[in-house]
Write an enzyme that holds these catalytic residues in place. Sequence first.
Site, short mmCIF file in Angstrom:
data_model
loop_
_atom_site.label_atom_id
_atom_site.label_comp_id
_atom_site.label_asym_id
_atom_site.label_seq_id
_atom_site.Cartn_x
_atom_site.Cartn_y
_atom_site.Cartn_z
CD GLU A 126 0.69 -5.37 5.35
OE1 GLU A 126 1.51 -6.23 5.74
OE2 GLU A 126 0.16 -5.38 4.24
N GLY A 154 0.44 -5.15 0.84
CA GLY A 154 -0.62 -5.25 -0.16
C GLY A 154 -0.13 -5.92 -1.44
CB ALA A 203 -0.89 -0.02 1.24
CD GLU A 263 -2.89 -7.72 2.48
OE1 GLU A 263 -2.55 -6.55 2.21
OE2 GLU A 263 -3.72 -8.01 3.34
N1 COA Z 1 4.49 3.51 0.21
C1 COA Z 1 5.00 4.73 -0.06
N2 COA Z 1 6.29 4.97 -0.26
C2 COA Z 1 7.12 3.93 -0.21
C3 COA Z 1 6.67 2.64 0.08
C4 COA Z 1 5.29 2.45 0.29
N3 COA Z 1 4.78 1.24 0.55
N4 COA Z 1 7.73 1.81 0.09
C5 COA Z 1 8.80 2.57 -0.18
N5 COA Z 1 8.43 3.84 -0.35
C6 COA Z 1 9.30 4.97 -0.72
C7 COA Z 1 10.31 5.31 0.38
O1 COA Z 1 9.78 6.21 1.31
C8 COA Z 1 11.42 5.93 -0.44
O2 COA Z 1 11.02 7.26 -0.73
P1 COA Z 1 12.11 8.43 -0.85
O3 COA Z 1 13.00 8.03 -1.97
O4 COA Z 1 11.29 9.64 -1.07
O5 COA Z 1 12.82 8.43 0.48
C9 COA Z 1 11.39 5.14 -1.74
O6 COA Z 1 10.08 4.57 -1.81
C10 COA Z 1 12.40 4.03 -1.82
O7 COA Z 1 12.29 3.24 -0.65
P2 COA Z 1 13.57 2.73 0.16
O8 COA Z 1 13.08 2.00 1.34
O9 COA Z 1 14.50 3.86 0.38
O10 COA Z 1 14.19 1.76 -0.94
P3 COA Z 1 14.74 0.29 -0.80
O11 COA Z 1 15.03 -0.15 -2.19
O12 COA Z 1 15.81 0.25 0.24
O13 COA Z 1 13.53 -0.61 -0.23
C11 COA Z 1 11.33 -1.57 -0.06
C12 COA Z 1 12.36 -0.83 -0.97
C13 COA Z 1 10.04 -1.74 -0.83
C14 COA Z 1 11.91 -2.93 0.31
C15 COA Z 1 11.12 -0.76 1.23
O14 COA Z 1 10.88 0.60 0.86
C16 COA Z 1 9.98 -1.20 2.07
O15 COA Z 1 10.11 -2.11 2.85
N6 COA Z 1 8.83 -0.51 1.95
C17 COA Z 1 7.70 -0.68 2.82
C18 COA Z 1 6.92 -1.91 2.49
C19 COA Z 1 5.72 -1.96 3.39
O16 COA Z 1 5.78 -1.84 4.59
N7 COA Z 1 4.59 -2.19 2.75
C20 COA Z 1 3.37 -2.35 3.46
C21 COA Z 1 2.61 -1.11 3.40
S1 COA Z 1 1.18 -1.31 4.41
#
Ligand code: COA
Length: 719
Positions: A123, A100, A61, A103
């Site tokens: 989450e 998500g 999400a 999911e």
């Molecule tokens: N929603 C919004 N923004 C997100 C996001 C999400 N689910 N996941 C990552 N981003 C953004 C980060 O804030 C970052 O933004 P910025 O460049 O402005 O700082 C950018 O995407 C890159 O993320 P980053 O974590 O720095 O890159 P990464 O390659 O090290 O890791 C992921 C990528 C996807 C593994 C990691 O961002 C992550 O774990 N995201 C969250 C996943 C999550 O919790 N999803 C469930 C949501 S309910």
Amino acid sequence: MARYAQVQGSVALITLTNPPVNALSAGVRLGITETVTRALCDPKVKSVVICGENGVFCGGADIREFAKPMTGPPLVPMIAAIEEGDKPVVAAIEGVAFGGGLELALGCHYRIAHSKARVGLPEVTLGLLPAAGGTQRLPRLIGLAPALELITTGRHVTAQEALKLGIVDKVTDQSALDLAIQFAQEVVGQPLLPRKLSTQLTPCPPDVDAILDEAMARVKQRARGAMAPVACVQAVRAAVNLPYQAGMQKEQELMAFLFRSSQARALQYCFFAQRAVGKWSLSSGAHSGNSKPRPVTKAAVIGLGTMGRGITVALVKAGLSVVAVETNKKQLEMGKQMVSAMLKHDAQKMNAVSRLDLLHYTTDLSELKNTDLIIEAVFEDMALKKEVFKKLSSVCKPDAVLCTNTSGLDVDELASVTKRPELVVGMHFFAPAHVMKLLEVVRGSRSSPEVMATAMHLGKRLGKVSVVVGNCSGFVGNRMLRPYLDQANFLLEEGATPELVDGALEEFGFPMGVFKVSDLSGLDVGWRIRKEAGLTGPNVDSKDPSRRRQGRRYSPLPDLVCEQGRLGQKSGRGWYLYDKPGGRVATPDPDIHKLLEDYRVRHGIRPRQIDRQEVLERSLFALINEGFRVLEDGMAMGPEDIDMIYVFGYGWPRHRGGPMFYAAMVGLPKVLERLEYYQQVHPDVPHLQPSSLLRRLVVNGSPPLDKWRDFLQRPHSQL
Ligand code: COA
Ligand code: ADP
């Protein structure tokens, strides 16, 4: 934000296009809904593949949307439409399928993953639960116990583990997309019903209630007041006890409750704050975007004490070659044995090879000629550190970066004895340095942007959350700790016990209260520092009364405890009693209670009943107040930096966001009002005097935390 194409004649290919992680924003959800409808309606399409652009399936999400009103199609019916359709849908998972994203994949009928992909439901780490069917479909797919573990911890798993667990159907080293397209054609015509997870029952072992009860007990114990893990167990229970639709209803109810909670807000704040602190900027205009780090392949560590050993292990684990230096052969051999043992232990745990070959040990500083970066970790003694820096300055190559791991000494004073003050920077690690995630990168007044970039980049390579801080006594973390420790001691004087104070802090969410932490670190550390500062021992000004120093209230209680040989866990006695020297289980000690009673009698203090509320207000608000002063003095870039220092270095409960976020949640007027009250009661404690920034913020209507910078008096930054 979902591209549609038809490939191989009969396969509809839907590609999520929302860089960088294809988060499921309103636009993406709309795109998926429209393209799935199109595919299901087109008679030429026999099967569907869903993938993500740029080698990432989906990061879940869109967390940024959580704070805004909901727009676009919701996830639950969108995923249901995929699952309910009469054409096989295959998820091609590359990069990550998180939250998500997973999911969505669970709503597909098949999942193909690249071998480097990771999947998970994180989450819970954002104060939520997987509320697009994750808590109902995952247990049906992989069984109760593994689903509980993944959902309550948010742990990511590799493609290989996902295959073993049954989350994905196939793993490939080649293109997951190509395999998914081929697979989508092969499965046309096969019965779809068994692949629709919502129609299945959760496999139930005979001891299902015991498993659920045990999981609930475990998360309650680990969660330290966090609500989301508890709600996750409740939702998974519904996947066992209720039919799918009723389970979904329960999932939605629990989510609605969590979604509104301050804990979820705190945890989401931490997610972004953790990423924000890496984007540093200096008052000169230099910032992480325009300052290039120097290449570092060979590093050195001076001093293999507690800190030096941990730092060495962290460097080796990051793949750097390291020269480790000690004063003499005996110390060197001892350090070597410890470092080797730590690396071997670590490698065993991670099922990896320990890289002892990357290490070289010496007592000869001249062997540092070719190192790119040196981290000094000798005793916390300015004269000694200066001597080391002087030597380093003459033996190391002229462009080598010199770092100090001091926990509070003046970086500028150290830099001044070298011929390259612009290449000197503080790298303040936290014990144990190979485990703790925090790194304070201390900017000296002459540290160059390039050197800041180098230290920050190295921190990232070591897996640390690195935060730029100014060069003031105690830097940021330890500076704020002082008023907190003082208040804890004062509370003991006034009638509290160590267990009362620790109990309140642990209930708040700290893993250990302040007195237990002091016992763990060793009480002699602070004692030595206080002696050096003339606060105790022979150098105390004879005119000072026993409970005052330098015009302010002082508690000699910790000195008394040390004088009795009670140095903490290592001596088996400190603020608590331990079963043996080095023991870890703290029990309240009647001798300490007696010591406190005698002390109060001696000083004519009438003990009061102190409640937990007072413990929290006095210790935490004093710490927060100092945080405002840190901002005012320009020693941290913003409140997020302070919060990440406390969350990653001092055990501040993440679900409370860090001290500055917590202050905003409590309400700045309330914090100010309580500080003013306690300051009146304790006029001899300057730390309780509310900071002018706090006052200014309250006068200006307590703006949100991201606006606090606007209320700093300029020029403010010391960075
Ligand atoms: N929603 C919004 N923004 C997100 C996001 C999400 N689910 N996941 C990552 N981003 C953004 C980060 O804030 C970052 O933004 P910025 O460049 O402005 O700082 C950018 O995407 C890159 O993320 P980053 O974590 O720095 O890159 P990464 O390659 O090290 O890791 C992921 C990528 C996807 C593994 C990691 O961002 C992550 O774990 N995201 C969250 C996943 C999550 O919790 N999803 C469930 C949501 S309910
Ligand atoms: P800390 O807890 O900060 O790591 P320790 O007291 O555990 O501090 O360790 C400091 C280490 O530094 C000791 O092992 C000591 O032998 C070493 N040391 C002290 N002076 C020097 C020096 N000049 N060169 C190299 N190592 C030194």
